[in-house]
Design a protein around this motif. Sequence first.
Motif, PDB file in Angstrom:
ATOM      1  N   UNK A 274       0.836  -1.206   0.000  1.00 51.60           N
ATOM      2  CA  UNK A 274       0.000   0.000   0.000  1.00 51.60           C
ATOM      3  C   UNK A 274       0.869   1.253   0.000  1.00 51.60           C
ATOM      4  N   UNK A 275       1.915   1.240   0.816  1.00 49.50           N
ATOM      5  CA  UNK A 275       2.845   2.365   0.876  1.00 49.50           C
ATOM      6  C   UNK A 275       3.575   2.537  -0.450  1.00 49.50           C
ATOM      7  N   UNK A 276       4.013   1.433  -1.057  1.00 48.14           N
ATOM      8  CA  UNK A 276       4.728   1.508  -2.325  1.00 48.14           C
ATOM      9  C   UNK A 276       3.851   2.129  -3.420  1.00 48.14           C
ATOM     10  N   UNK A 277       2.595   1.703  -3.502  1.00 46.92           N
ATOM     11  CA  UNK A 277       1.692   2.243  -4.514  1.00 46.92           C
ATOM     12  C   UNK A 277       1.444   3.726  -4.282  1.00 46.92           C
ATOM     13  N   UNK A 278       1.242   4.107  -3.024  1.00 50.61           N
ATOM     14  CA  UNK A 278       0.996   5.508  -2.726  1.00 50.61           C
ATOM     15  C   UNK A 278       2.177   6.395  -3.049  1.00 50.61           C
ATOM     16  N   UNK A 279       3.387   5.932  -2.756  1.00 53.52           N
ATOM     17  CA  UNK A 279       4.565   6.723  -3.077  1.00 53.52           C
ATOM     18  C   UNK A 279       4.783   6.795  -4.588  1.00 53.52           C
ATOM     19  N   UNK A 280       4.502   5.705  -5.285  1.00 49.91           N
ATOM     20  CA  UNK A 280       4.655   5.723  -6.744  1.00 49.91           C
ATOM     21  C   UNK A 280       3.834   6.844  -7.361  1.00 49.91           C
ATOM     22  N   UNK A 281       2.560   6.926  -7.000  1.00 48.51           N
ATOM     23  CA  UNK A 281       1.718   7.947  -7.623  1.00 48.51           C
ATOM     24  C   UNK A 281       2.132   9.353  -7.199  1.00 48.51           C
ATOM     25  N   UNK A 282       2.572   9.516  -5.945  1.00 44.63           N
ATOM     26  CA  UNK A 282       2.973  10.846  -5.482  1.00 44.63           C
ATOM     27  C   UNK A 282       4.228  11.327  -6.197  1.00 44.63           C
ATOM     28  N   UNK A 283       5.178  10.426  -6.433  1.00 45.16           N
ATOM     29  CA  UNK A 283       6.398  10.817  -7.133  1.00 45.16           C
ATOM     30  C   UNK A 283       6.140  11.053  -8.613  1.00 45.16           C
ATOM     31  N   UNK A 284       5.360  10.188  -9.246  1.00 46.41           N
ATOM     32  CA  UNK A 284       5.161  10.305 -10.689  1.00 46.41           C
ATOM     33  C   UNK A 284       4.279  11.489 -11.066  1.00 46.41           C
ATOM     34  N   UNK A 285       3.178  11.710 -10.325  1.00 44.22           N
ATOM     35  CA  UNK A 285       2.209  12.733 -10.708  1.00 44.22           C
ATOM     36  C   UNK A 285       2.387  14.062  -9.990  1.00 44.22           C
ATOM     37  N   UNK A 286       2.920  14.045  -8.790  1.00 44.16           N
ATOM     38  CA  UNK A 286       2.883  15.239  -7.950  1.00 44.16           C
ATOM     39  C   UNK A 286       4.259  15.753  -7.542  1.00 44.16           C
ATOM     40  N   UNK A 287       5.314  15.319  -8.229  1.00 40.37           N
ATOM     41  CA  UNK A 287       6.664  15.763  -7.866  1.00 40.37           C
ATOM     42  C   UNK A 287       7.404  16.194  -9.124  1.00 40.37           C
ATOM     43  N   UNK A 288       7.084  17.389  -9.651  1.00 39.88           N
ATOM     44  CA  UNK A 288       7.664  17.811 -10.921  1.00 39.88           C
ATOM     45  C   UNK A 288       9.102  18.318 -10.833  1.00 39.88           C
ATOM     46  N   UNK A 289       9.589  18.609  -9.642  1.00 35.17           N
ATOM     47  CA  UNK A 289      10.926  19.174  -9.466  1.00 35.17           C
ATOM     48  C   UNK A 289      11.967  18.055  -9.531  1.00 35.17           C
ATOM     49  N   UNK A 290      12.861  18.124 -10.516  1.00 35.54           N
ATOM     50  CA  UNK A 290      13.867  17.069 -10.708  1.00 35.54           C
ATOM     51  C   UNK A 290      14.849  16.979  -9.558  1.00 35.54           C
ATOM     52  N   UNK A 291      14.910  17.994  -8.699  1.00 34.21           N
ATOM     53  CA  UNK A 291      15.773  17.892  -7.522  1.00 34.21           C
ATOM     54  C   UNK A 291      15.243  16.832  -6.570  1.00 34.21           C
ATOM     55  N   UNK A 292      13.949  16.580  -6.644  1.00 35.33           N
ATOM     56  CA  UNK A 292      13.329  15.609  -5.756  1.00 35.33           C
ATOM     57  C   UNK A 292      13.114  14.248  -6.405  1.00 35.33           C
ATOM     58  N   UNK A 293      12.774  14.253  -7.703  1.00 32.60           N
ATOM     59  CA  UNK A 293      12.537  12.966  -8.347  1.00 32.60           C
ATOM     60  C   UNK A 293      12.798  13.078  -9.838  1.00 32.60           C
ATOM     61  N   UNK A 294      13.546  12.097 -10.331  1.00 33.10           N
ATOM     62  CA  UNK A 294      13.745  11.885 -11.750  1.00 33.10           C
ATOM     63  C   UNK A 294      13.461  10.402 -11.990  1.00 33.10           C
ATOM     64  N   UNK A 295      12.727  10.044 -13.058  1.00 33.13           N
ATOM     65  CA  UNK A 295      12.375   8.637 -13.276  1.00 33.13           C
ATOM     66  C   UNK A 295      13.561   7.689 -13.237  1.00 33.13           C
ATOM     67  N   UNK A 296      14.750   8.178 -13.622  1.00 28.13           N
ATOM     68  CA  UNK A 296      15.917   7.292 -13.623  1.00 28.13           C
ATOM     69  C   UNK A 296      16.279   6.829 -12.220  1.00 28.13           C
TER      70      UNK A 296
END
Length: 328
Positions: A274-296
């Motif tokens: 449940x935690x993994x799924x929730x973090x996936x969507x938060x990083x992919x959809x709601x974290x546009x700043x590359x300092x915080x998340x890049x798909x790589x």
Amino acid sequence: MLRRRRRRNSALGWGAATVGLALALGLGGFLYLGREAPAPVPVAAAPPVADAPPVLRLPLDHAPPPRAAGAPRAAPPLLREAEIAAHRPQRPTLLRLVENPRIFVLDFPDLASQGAALNRIAALVEKAATPRDRVLTEAELAAVLARSGERADSYYYGHDYRGADLARFFALAARDGIALNASEQWVAGQLAAARHAEPSGEIALISIVAPGGAVDEAARRTTLRHEIGHGHDFTLPFYAAHVRRVWAERLAESERAGFRAFLAREGYDTRNADLMAGEMQAYLLFTPDARFFDPRMAGLTAPQAENLRAMLRDGGTFQGLPLDPADR
């Protein structure tokens, strides 16, 4: 949760933009205490929160939060996302989100005050190796931080919890006679105020801090957006169910493994699907700043990431608006 990148194997300092290294979002995670976890202690059963969405129920029962005596609290200000981002708290303040009024925002003046209020909750709810059946003492949390090389003020840059998570924290602390510090007592009062404003169904309490030091204006906006993504996931059952179907049925196993590896480096409990799924969507959809998340960071190519975002957006609407703020 949103966490600062650390200058170690898995992360960089705040200002670094190097990709491939994990950036920890302080929105929630756990660390082992360096010894075996204590045997589970039964928690006294209590009635569940009325009308809580079944898909979001926790596996353990919980008691309601402690309620402070005295006059009723004023309703928290109802603000839009941009207004919350522009708000500058002089003291910890409770706000409420116009776009989804089930989301309440704990706005702190600095990282230190946020950490004092929420770090022990993070340790209970989602850090990778801390106990799930009891609240750490202040001394135990200090030892966890020392062993991991982390600091209390940067355990997370932002936090996110279901109302049920917070209620369980306060119930376990009361059960075991664990004293709450003044900041945690304040959070208990804000949970009671949020519950008074929204008495049925699940609610979300997320947190951000004012700009200053390592947190710049863009970081505050990014943290708020990331945490709002968690708030939608916690409070909108149809969206939460869609996210979990995407995680379980639409991602390739290699894509799930990439996210687990990324989140493991950030200290999350990867056994919690449940935690993994929730973090996936938060990083992919709601974290546009590359300092915080890049798909790589999760082993994804740019086309893979866009494909996953499209899958998530396909079921991500609320009151006719897309949940992804970038689409507004």
